[in-house]
Write a protein that holds these residues in place. Structure first.
Motif, PDB file in Angstrom:
ATOM      1  N   LYS A 101      67.488  55.672  -3.988  1.00 32.43           N
ATOM      2  CA  LYS A 101      66.889  55.006  -2.823  1.00 32.43           C
ATOM      3  C   LYS A 101      67.351  55.673  -1.526  1.00 32.43           C
ATOM      4  O   LYS A 101      66.595  55.758  -0.572  1.00 32.43           O
ATOM      5  CB  LYS A 101      67.263  53.515  -2.811  1.00 32.43           C
ATOM      6  CG  LYS A 101      66.704  52.737  -3.949  1.00 32.43           C
ATOM      7  CD  LYS A 101      65.489  51.920  -3.621  1.00 32.43           C
ATOM      8  CE  LYS A 101      64.910  52.111  -2.272  1.00 32.43           C
ATOM      9  NZ  LYS A 101      63.958  51.142  -1.893  1.00 32.43           N
ATOM     10  N   HIS A 158      61.133  63.402  -1.645  1.00 31.45           N
ATOM     11  CA  HIS A 158      60.609  62.047  -1.458  1.00 31.45           C
ATOM     12  C   HIS A 158      59.723  61.649  -2.642  1.00 31.45           C
ATOM     13  O   HIS A 158      59.857  60.560  -3.192  1.00 31.45           O
ATOM     14  CB  HIS A 158      59.808  62.006  -0.153  1.00 31.45           C
ATOM     15  CG  HIS A 158      59.437  60.649   0.326  1.00 31.45           C
ATOM     16  ND1 HIS A 158      60.339  59.825   0.971  1.00 31.45           N
ATOM     17  CD2 HIS A 158      58.282  59.955   0.271  1.00 31.45           C
ATOM     18  CE1 HIS A 158      59.747  58.689   1.283  1.00 31.45           C
ATOM     19  NE2 HIS A 158      58.486  58.735   0.872  1.00 31.45           N
ATOM     20  N   THR A 207      60.652  58.875  -5.403  1.00 34.54           N
ATOM     21  CA  THR A 207      59.861  57.634  -5.456  1.00 34.54           C
ATOM     22  C   THR A 207      59.157  57.489  -6.794  1.00 34.54           C
ATOM     23  O   THR A 207      59.126  56.405  -7.366  1.00 34.54           O
ATOM     24  CB  THR A 207      58.802  57.557  -4.338  1.00 34.54           C
ATOM     25  OG1 THR A 207      58.080  58.777  -4.299  1.00 34.54           O
ATOM     26  CG2 THR A 207      59.413  57.285  -3.002  1.00 34.54           C
ATOM     27  N   GLY A 216      51.195  56.134  -0.284  1.00 31.41           N
ATOM     28  CA  GLY A 216      51.901  57.414  -0.277  1.00 31.41           C
ATOM     29  C   GLY A 216      51.059  58.509  -0.913  1.00 31.41           C
ATOM     30  O   GLY A 216      50.913  59.598  -0.348  1.00 31.41           O
ATOM     31  N   HIS A 247      52.078  52.594   5.207  1.00 31.33           N
ATOM     32  CA  HIS A 247      53.243  53.087   4.472  1.00 31.33           C
ATOM     33  C   HIS A 247      54.501  52.955   5.338  1.00 31.33           C
ATOM     34  O   HIS A 247      55.551  52.527   4.871  1.00 31.33           O
ATOM     35  CB  HIS A 247      52.997  54.560   4.111  1.00 31.33           C
ATOM     36  CG  HIS A 247      53.947  55.125   3.107  1.00 31.33           C
ATOM     37  ND1 HIS A 247      53.818  54.911   1.751  1.00 31.33           N
ATOM     38  CD2 HIS A 247      55.038  55.910   3.253  1.00 31.33           C
ATOM     39  CE1 HIS A 247      54.789  55.545   1.116  1.00 31.33           C
ATOM     40  NE2 HIS A 247      55.550  56.159   2.001  1.00 31.33           N
ATOM     41  N   THR A 258      68.073  50.035   2.930  1.00 33.97           N
ATOM     42  CA  THR A 258      68.626  51.021   1.999  1.00 33.97           C
ATOM     43  C   THR A 258      69.969  51.541   2.489  1.00 33.97           C
ATOM     44  O   THR A 258      70.901  51.709   1.709  1.00 33.97           O
ATOM     45  CB  THR A 258      67.642  52.186   1.821  1.00 33.97           C
ATOM     46  OG1 THR A 258      66.394  51.656   1.390  1.00 33.97           O
ATOM     47  CG2 THR A 258      68.143  53.185   0.794  1.00 33.97           C
ATOM     48  N   SER A 281      62.693  47.310  -3.923  1.00 32.06           N
ATOM     49  CA  SER A 281      61.754  47.948  -2.997  1.00 32.06           C
ATOM     50  C   SER A 281      61.461  47.032  -1.814  1.00 32.06           C
ATOM     51  O   SER A 281      60.459  47.197  -1.129  1.00 32.06           O
ATOM     52  CB  SER A 281      60.441  48.278  -3.705  1.00 32.06           C
ATOM     53  OG  SER A 281      60.619  49.289  -4.640  1.00 32.06           O
TER      54      SER A 281
HETATM   55  C1  HEM Z   1      54.271  61.764   6.078  1.00 29.91           C
HETATM   56  C2  HEM Z   1      54.573  61.308   4.916  1.00 29.91           C
HETATM   57  C3  HEM Z   1      55.536  60.213   4.537  1.00 29.91           C
HETATM   58  C4  HEM Z   1      56.447  59.514   5.294  1.00 29.91           C
HETATM   59  C5  HEM Z   1      56.721  59.660   6.775  1.00 29.91           C
HETATM   60  C6  HEM Z   1      57.087  58.564   4.406  1.00 29.91           C
HETATM   61  C7  HEM Z   1      58.085  57.678   4.779  1.00 29.91           C
HETATM   62  C8  HEM Z   1      58.676  56.747   3.944  1.00 29.91           C
HETATM   63  C9  HEM Z   1      59.749  55.886   4.302  1.00 29.91           C
HETATM   64  C10 HEM Z   1      60.443  55.855   5.652  1.00 29.91           C
HETATM   65  C11 HEM Z   1      60.041  55.104   3.212  1.00 29.91           C
HETATM   66  C12 HEM Z   1      61.101  54.013   3.098  1.00 29.91           C
HETATM   67  C13 HEM Z   1      62.351  54.477   2.411  1.00 29.91           C
HETATM   68  C14 HEM Z   1      63.190  53.314   1.929  1.00 29.91           C
HETATM   69  O1  HEM Z   1      62.753  52.564   1.061  1.00 29.91           O
HETATM   70  O2  HEM Z   1      64.304  53.142   2.436  1.00 29.91           O
HETATM   71  C15 HEM Z   1      59.130  55.458   2.176  1.00 29.91           C
HETATM   72  C16 HEM Z   1      59.099  54.864   0.939  1.00 29.91           C
HETATM   73  C17 HEM Z   1      58.221  55.240  -0.064  1.00 29.91           C
HETATM   74  N1  HEM Z   1      57.378  56.335  -0.054  1.00 29.91           N
HETATM   75 FE1  HEM Z   1      56.967  57.516   1.540  1.00 29.91          FE
HETATM   76  N2  HEM Z   1      56.574  58.697   3.147  1.00 29.91           N
HETATM   77  C18 HEM Z   1      55.634  59.702   3.182  1.00 29.91           C
HETATM   78  C19 HEM Z   1      54.891  60.193   2.139  1.00 29.91           C
HETATM   79  C20 HEM Z   1      54.903  59.655   0.864  1.00 29.91           C
HETATM   80  C21 HEM Z   1      54.166  60.211  -0.235  1.00 29.91           C
HETATM   81  C22 HEM Z   1      53.302  61.461  -0.195  1.00 29.91           C
HETATM   82  C23 HEM Z   1      54.394  59.403  -1.303  1.00 29.91           C
HETATM   83  C24 HEM Z   1      53.789  59.633  -2.664  1.00 29.91           C
HETATM   84  C25 HEM Z   1      54.343  59.447  -3.767  1.00 29.91           C
HETATM   85  C26 HEM Z   1      55.296  58.338  -0.886  1.00 29.91           C
HETATM   86  C27 HEM Z   1      55.760  57.306  -1.659  1.00 29.91           C
HETATM   87  C28 HEM Z   1      56.686  56.348  -1.258  1.00 29.91           C
HETATM   88  C29 HEM Z   1      57.095  55.208  -2.048  1.00 29.91           C
HETATM   89  C30 HEM Z   1      56.576  54.831  -3.437  1.00 29.91           C
HETATM   90  C31 HEM Z   1      58.065  54.531  -1.304  1.00 29.91           C
HETATM   91  C32 HEM Z   1      58.787  53.234  -1.699  1.00 29.91           C
HETATM   92  C33 HEM Z   1      60.032  53.481  -2.474  1.00 29.91           C
HETATM   93  C34 HEM Z   1      60.708  52.171  -2.814  1.00 29.91           C
HETATM   94  O3  HEM Z   1      61.013  51.389  -1.916  1.00 29.91           O
HETATM   95  O4  HEM Z   1      60.918  51.910  -4.003  1.00 29.91           O
HETATM   96  N3  HEM Z   1      55.599  58.531   0.449  1.00 29.91           N
HETATM   97  N4  HEM Z   1      58.310  56.472   2.641  1.00 29.91           N
END
Ligand code: HEM
Ligand code: SF4
Ligand code: FES
Lengths: 277, 248
Positions: free
Chosen positions: A64, A123, A127, A161, A226, A237, B214
């Protein structure tokens, strides 16, 4: 006089004998005074920083952290990119000079690009690993499942995402590699400034297509969705959350993502409405 | 009141289970949910059928033994435990789905009863204080600020029922583990083992196959002890610091 350190050691040895754990291991809180092996294996594992990273990655909380660190770096890029793009409103000369400046420094540019790619890969790998583990943790689904307070943005993180990911691939082909639109090939010559590539012209031409602009706006909307969950999650986290901050964090996350959405969506909207031409 | 029940029936972990329809008739409104099931079971027994197996013990909301996911919500539409849920919360003629807690780490035993020993094993991994803190009178000489004792008390309210993992879309146990780590880590007696505790409990939690948080916040919504989700932030912080300290 008796050495106090020695006395404490002797006293501890007595205690250990008296209260010895059946396994003959010491559960005492000052293991340095005790020759018996500690009850807890973690305390006795060899210490090295490689081990630390491995241990961190192999734990759920460590993964995480990776999601949050890479997510924050990506968020930093999203904000910086927005600030750069908004120079569209300052006129062709300004944004073209900015593009020229970026490309003139191609070493730092490539360092930043490589860093971004690494963050993306990290990332996504982290994830998707977490999503897989989370699915496996509930092998049998409920017949009826109801969410009491989970938000849409939270429930659609993987979906938003992955949509953002496919959008980014298209966006790179479109404006960075310029392979989707043959008109961009001639922009360099036909532009207002014939010495540099006319980014301004390219964007105006590109967003002239309402369908394509619509696609950009929807995609940026999903990115904002997102981030509205992501930003407040980062605090959780990292364990920075407290009773008080828990009250404003979700709002801060929402506010920042609304600003990001409005900023990015303003460009195609302005082109469509004829403010940028 | 009369109710249509759809109850999960399953002989054991090897056989397949399914939802079975039952009619609960003439149920007094002031019955608790478990007493309603008792009445249904008496009816089943009088007809020579197998009664529905479900977990319970104190029936006063303090032991954490009762479970059940009622219409998709662990402990149902009550603010507390299933044993403290009263039938007046339901409308006459309502259809009620009753399922077991569905968590991979809580294997199903029979019908609605699941084995929650995974929580006991996490607790045994580090959810205790073994540092010697003296006898009863010594407690008075260890000064604990009121804010710290309130903080510890709030987390100590966890009864280990497992509803948090049952409600979490990821089947994560982090509200439970966060509550234990916050409770013991907020008191002076818990300090000597603070780092070992969090490392050992998280390790066990991962081994047992629970998911990861999450931030859906569903756990907080169903928790009968009103454990706030901020304990998960504390768990993350304590774990990361402990891992760093242990390795640097
Ligand atoms: C410009 C692109 C992106 C940005 C700025 C971004 C930013 C973030 C941030 C700040 C978090 C929160 C982290 C946390 O839980 O502490 C997050 C979680 C997550 N991101 Fe992204 N993300 C991006 C692209 C993507 C992509 C391409 C995917 C595709 C798989 C993705 C999938 C996820 C998932 C599934 C979570 C949740 C994880 C969890 O809480 O279990 N993200 N993202
Ligand atoms: S945190 Fe709440 S829901 Fe989870 S086990 Fe403890 S009392 Fe039950
Ligand atoms: S039976 Fe003890 S809490 Fe419900």
């Amino acid at each position: 006089m008796l050495d106090p350190q020695h006395a404490r050691k002797a006293f501890h040895a007595e205690l250990c004998k008296k209260f010895a754990h059946p396994s003959n291991q010491c559960s005492h809180s000052i293991p340095r005074f005790c020759s018996a092996p500690s009850l807890n294996p973690i305390l006795t594992t060899p210490k090295s920083s490689v081990n630390l990273l491995l241990k961190f990655w192999s734990s759920s909380i460590g993964k995480k952290w990776l999601v949050a660190l890479t997510g924050l770096a990506l968020l930093g890029f999203v904000v910086a990119h927005l600030v750069g793009n908004l120079q569209m409103f300052a006129g062709a000369a300004k944004i073209n000079a900015y593009a020229e400046f970026l490309h003139a420094n191609d070493k730092p540019l490539w360092v930043a690009r490589l860093g971004l790619i690494l963050c993306f890969v990290g990332h996504i790998v982290a994830t998707l690993t977490l999503v897989k583990m989370n699915r496996a943790a509930r092998p049998k689904a409920y017949a009826i499942s109801r969410n009491v307070q989970a938000k849409i943005s939270t429930r659609t993180m993987a979906l938003s995402g992955l949509t953002v990911l496919s959008f980014i691939v298209f966006h790179l082909l479109h404006y960075t590699l310029r392979v989707t639109d043959p008109r961009f090939k001639t922009v360099a010559e036909g532009g207002q400034l014939d010495t540099v590539f006319d980014v301004y012209r390219m964007v105006v031409l590109g967003f002239g297509n309402p369908l394509l602009s619509g696609f950009y706006i929807v995609s940026v909307g999903l990115l904002a969705l997102h981030l509205s969950h992501g930003i407040s999650s980062v605090f959780q986290t990292f364990g920075l959350e407290s009773k008080r901050s828990a009250q404003w964090m979700p709002t801060a996350g929402k506010l920042l993502s609304v600003v990001i959405f409005a900023g990015y969506a303003s460009i195609p909207t302005a082109v469509l409405l004829g403010f940028l031409k | 009141m009369n109710l249509h029940l759809k109850v999960w029936r399953q002989k054991n972990s090897e056989t397949k289970g399914h939802l079975v329809d039952y009619e609960a008739r003439n149920i007094p409104e002031d019955c608790s949910f478990l007493e309603m099931l008792d009445l249904v079971n008496e009816d089943l027994l009088s007809r020579g059928d197998e009664p529905i197996a479900f977990d319970h013990d104190c029936r006063e909301g303090i032991c954490g033994m009762c479970s059940l996911t009622i219409n998709g919500i662990p402990h149902g539409p009550s603010e507390t435990t299933t044993c403290q849920l009263y039938m007046r919360k339901f409308k006459d003629g309502a259809t009620i789905y009753i399922e077991p807690f569905r968590v991979g780490a809580f294997p199903l035993l029979r019908d609605l009863a699941v084995n929650r020993s995974a929580f006991d094993r996490i607790q045994q991994a580090g959810g205790f204080i073994s540092a010697r803190v003296g006898a009863a009178q010594d407690a008075n000489s260890i000064l604990v600020p009121k804010t710290d004792s309130d903080h510890a008390m709030e987390a100590a309210a966890c009864i280990g029922c497992g509803a948090c993992a049952a409600a979490c879309p990821n089947a994560s146990a982090m509200l439970f583990v966060g509550a234990k780590v916050t409770h013991l880590g907020s008191l002076p007696q818990g300090q000597p083992e603070r780092e070992r505790r969090v490392l050992a409990m998280v390790k066990k939690m991962d081994e047992e196959g629970f998911g990861n948080c999450s931030n859906y916040l569903e756990c907080e919504a169903v928790c009968p002890a009103e454990i706030p989700v901020t304990v998960i932030g504390q768990l993350n912080r304590d774990y990361s610091l402990a891992l760093l300290k242990d390795n640097l």
